[in-house]
Structures are given as structure tokens and as C-alpha cells.
Design a protein around this motif. Structure first.
Motif, PDB file in Angstrom:
ATOM      1  N   MET A 146       0.857  -1.205   0.000  1.00 30.31           N
ATOM      2  CA  MET A 146       0.000   0.000   0.000  1.00 30.31           C
ATOM      3  C   MET A 146       0.885   1.244   0.000  1.00 30.31           C
ATOM      4  SD  MET A 146      -3.231  -0.729  -0.104  1.00 30.31           S
ATOM      5  CE  MET A 146      -4.104   0.752   0.453  1.00 30.31           C
ATOM      6  N   PRO A 147       0.370   2.349  -0.551  1.00 31.35           N
ATOM      7  CA  PRO A 147       1.123   3.600  -0.442  1.00 31.35           C
ATOM      8  C   PRO A 147       1.285   3.969   1.041  1.00 31.35           C
ATOM      9  CG  PRO A 147      -0.890   3.895  -1.748  1.00 31.35           C
ATOM     10  CD  PRO A 147      -0.930   2.520  -1.192  1.00 31.35           C
TER      11      PRO A 147
ATOM     12  N   GLN B 241      -5.482   2.983  -2.937  1.00 30.98           N
ATOM     13  CA  GLN B 241      -5.293   1.855  -3.853  1.00 30.98           C
ATOM     14  C   GLN B 241      -3.859   1.351  -3.769  1.00 30.98           C
ATOM     15  OE1 GLN B 241      -6.629   2.396  -7.877  1.00 30.98           O
ATOM     16  NE2 GLN B 241      -5.442   0.677  -8.649  1.00 30.98           N
ATOM     17  N   GLY B 242      -3.703   0.026  -3.623  1.00 34.14           N
ATOM     18  CA  GLY B 242      -2.370  -0.578  -3.596  1.00 34.14           C
ATOM     19  C   GLY B 242      -2.323  -1.771  -4.527  1.00 34.14           C
ATOM     20  N   LYS B 243      -1.364  -2.667  -4.256  1.00 38.30           N
ATOM     21  CA  LYS B 243      -1.167  -3.810  -5.151  1.00 38.30           C
ATOM     22  C   LYS B 243      -1.243  -5.113  -4.370  1.00 38.30           C
ATOM     23  CE  LYS B 243       2.772  -1.783  -6.401  1.00 38.30           C
ATOM     24  NZ  LYS B 243       4.023  -1.352  -7.067  1.00 38.30           N
ATOM     25  N   ARG B 244      -1.754  -6.148  -5.070  1.00 43.07           N
ATOM     26  CA  ARG B 244      -1.812  -7.478  -4.480  1.00 43.07           C
ATOM     27  C   ARG B 244      -1.061  -8.421  -5.411  1.00 43.07           C
ATOM     28  NH1 ARG B 244      -5.990 -11.223  -1.932  1.00 43.07           N
ATOM     29  NH2 ARG B 244      -5.811 -13.179  -3.059  1.00 43.07           N
ATOM     30  N   PHE B 245      -0.124  -9.184  -4.868  1.00 39.73           N
ATOM     31  CA  PHE B 245       0.623 -10.158  -5.663  1.00 39.73           C
ATOM     32  C   PHE B 245       0.337 -11.554  -5.122  1.00 39.73           C
ATOM     33  CE2 PHE B 245       3.281  -7.209  -7.975  1.00 39.73           C
ATOM     34  CZ  PHE B 245       3.361  -6.105  -7.146  1.00 39.73           C
ATOM     35  N   GLU B 246       0.182 -12.517  -6.044  1.00 34.00           N
ATOM     36  CA  GLU B 246       0.099 -13.922  -5.652  1.00 34.00           C
ATOM     37  C   GLU B 246       1.327 -14.614  -6.235  1.00 34.00           C
ATOM     38  OE1 GLU B 246      -3.613 -15.780  -6.633  1.00 34.00           O
ATOM     39  OE2 GLU B 246      -4.801 -14.248  -5.586  1.00 34.00           O
ATOM     40  N   LEU B 247       2.186 -15.144  -5.354  1.00 37.04           N
ATOM     41  CA  LEU B 247       3.434 -15.792  -5.769  1.00 37.04           C
ATOM     42  C   LEU B 247       3.281 -17.297  -5.567  1.00 37.04           C
ATOM     43  CD1 LEU B 247       4.184 -12.790  -4.921  1.00 37.04           C
ATOM     44  CD2 LEU B 247       6.460 -13.658  -4.423  1.00 37.04           C
ATOM     45  N   GLU B 248       3.604 -18.049  -6.617  1.00 45.30           N
ATOM     46  CA  GLU B 248       3.466 -19.502  -6.539  1.00 45.30           C
ATOM     47  C   GLU B 248       4.822 -20.131  -6.269  1.00 45.30           C
ATOM     48  OE1 GLU B 248       0.148 -21.071  -9.205  1.00 45.30           O
ATOM     49  OE2 GLU B 248       1.914 -22.091 -10.001  1.00 45.30           O
ATOM     50  N   VAL B 249       4.824 -21.178  -5.425  1.00 43.27           N
ATOM     51  CA  VAL B 249       6.065 -21.932  -5.162  1.00 43.27           C
ATOM     52  C   VAL B 249       5.763 -23.408  -5.386  1.00 43.27           C
ATOM     53  CG1 VAL B 249       7.178 -20.376  -3.518  1.00 43.27           C
ATOM     54  CG2 VAL B 249       5.489 -22.022  -2.693  1.00 43.27           C
ATOM     55  N   GLU B 250       6.824 -24.152  -5.719  1.00 42.80           N
ATOM     56  CA  GLU B 250       6.581 -25.563  -6.028  1.00 42.80           C
ATOM     57  C   GLU B 250       6.190 -26.363  -4.802  1.00 42.80           C
ATOM     58  OE1 GLU B 250       8.642 -25.910 -10.228  1.00 42.80           O
ATOM     59  OE2 GLU B 250       9.723 -26.862  -8.565  1.00 42.80           O
ATOM     60  N   GLY B 251       6.913 -26.219  -3.705  1.00 47.43           N
ATOM     61  CA  GLY B 251       6.626 -27.019  -2.515  1.00 47.43           C
ATOM     62  C   GLY B 251       5.610 -26.333  -1.630  1.00 47.43           C
ATOM     63  N   ASP B 252       5.746 -26.606  -0.310  1.00 51.82           N
ATOM     64  CA  ASP B 252       4.857 -25.975   0.680  1.00 51.82           C
ATOM     65  C   ASP B 252       5.330 -24.560   0.978  1.00 51.82           C
ATOM     66  OD1 ASP B 252       3.397 -28.268   0.840  1.00 51.82           O
ATOM     67  OD2 ASP B 252       4.623 -29.135   2.468  1.00 51.82           O
TER      68      ASP B 252
ATOM     69  N   GLY C 151      -2.537  -8.035  -8.867  1.00 46.87           N
ATOM     70  CA  GLY C 151      -3.875  -7.452  -8.864  1.00 46.87           C
ATOM     71  C   GLY C 151      -3.873  -6.165  -8.064  1.00 46.87           C
ATOM     72  N   LYS C 152      -5.065  -5.779  -7.594  1.00 43.34           N
ATOM     73  CA  LYS C 152      -5.204  -4.486  -6.919  1.00 43.34           C
ATOM     74  C   LYS C 152      -5.812  -4.693  -5.531  1.00 43.34           C
ATOM     75  CE  LYS C 152      -7.588  -3.091 -10.627  1.00 43.34           C
ATOM     76  NZ  LYS C 152      -8.325  -2.303 -11.634  1.00 43.34           N
ATOM     77  N   ARG C 153      -5.384  -3.831  -4.617  1.00 45.72           N
ATOM     78  CA  ARG C 153      -5.937  -3.837  -3.256  1.00 45.72           C
ATOM     79  C   ARG C 153      -6.472  -2.443  -2.974  1.00 45.72           C
ATOM     80  NH1 ARG C 153      -4.426  -5.776   2.358  1.00 45.72           N
ATOM     81  NH2 ARG C 153      -4.624  -3.959   3.720  1.00 45.72           N
TER      82      ARG C 153
END
Lengths: 90, 90
Positions: A9-10, A39-50, B40-42
Motif C-alpha cells: 500500500m502507499p 489503492q495498492g497492489k496485491r501479488f500472488e506468488l506460486e512456489v513448487e513445494g509448501d 492485482g489491486k488492493r
């Protein structure tokens, strides 16, 4: 396969023109309840394991060094993506 | 004064060039754990009173009609902003 959500977020003291534009438009569209929008940003980061503590630490560091501008933004959330956090309930 | 968080993500089938750019940069900066990134956006919406069910319903509707493009984006989260969701523990 695990997923981490990182949210940015800003900083509160930073002018947020996008948020100002949205809060200006909302009443014209019938939404009169909201007094401010940021307004801010949302990221979804994927990883192979847990999603281990090490993965969360790496995600926070990536959030601070790559996904945000530390001068004007704060990383406000780093967590394993669950249905409560808006993950698809897959 | 209450706050609602509304979060929007690109639909899974939609190309996410920003996410691709980030996932491409991460390994060069030493982050090799992440196999994909979606961006995405928050939004944080402020209301004068408490966050009632009516406020949450209005926030969801604003999310779907104003804060996102329903053709390419999904509203994935609408909730009262708590410390767990990255609200400042004010």
C-alpha cells in the motif's frame, strides 16, 4: 504447490491520486458510504513445494526489494494464500 | 470509522504481462523460489460508522462495478480491514 500473497500500500502520508479519483467517482455511481479510498497492489506468488517460513521470508524480502518502492510504499501483508485471503478454494 | 478491504485479481485465464515481467526479474535478483506471479489491486475503503453487512454489500458492489473490470478481473476478497488483513494496528 503453495501460494503466498504479498500486499503493498502507499505510505499513509503519500498522496494517492488513484484513490482520490475513485473516491470522487463513487458518489456519482450511487456509492455514498465511502469517505476515502486508497489503492495498492496485491501479488500472488506460486512456489513448487509448501509455504515454509523460509518461503514467507523470501516473499517478504521480494516484496520489499522488488514488488514495492520502499520510499513511497509499505508491504502490509505477507501470508500463505488461503480462502479467507481470497485464494480460490481449490 | 471503519475500513473495508476490496481485492481484485485478473481472471486465471487472462494473460498477466505485469506478473510475467516480475517473475522474469525475480531470479536475477536472487529469488529463485517462485514459479509464477500474478498482480492485482488492493483497495482500502473508509466509512464513517461501523462496517455493517450493508457496508460490505456496498463495497462488494463497488468492487464489481467501479473498482474492477468484470470482463478480465474477479473481486476475490471483500472484508472488514483487520490487522490480519494488513490493516495498521491502530
Amino acid at each position: 504447490m503453495g501460494r503466498v500473497v504479498v500486499e503493498v500500500m502507499p505510505k499513509p502520508e503519500i498522496l494517492d491520486p488513484q484513490g482520490k479519483a475513485v473516491v470522487g467517482a463513487l458518489p456519482r455511481l450511487g456509492f455514498t458510504q465511502f469517505t476515502s479510498v486508497r489503492q495498492g497492489k496485491r501479488f500472488e506468488l506460486e512456489v513448487e513445494g509448501d509455504v515454509t517460513p523460509e518461503v514467507l521470508a523470501a516473499a517478504r524480502e521480494a516484496g520489499e526489494k522488488v514488488l514495492s518502492n520502499p520510499v513511497i510504499e509499505d508491504v502490509v501483508l505477507v501470508a500463505e494464500l488461503t480462502a479467507e485471503l481470497g485464494g480460490e478454494s481449490a
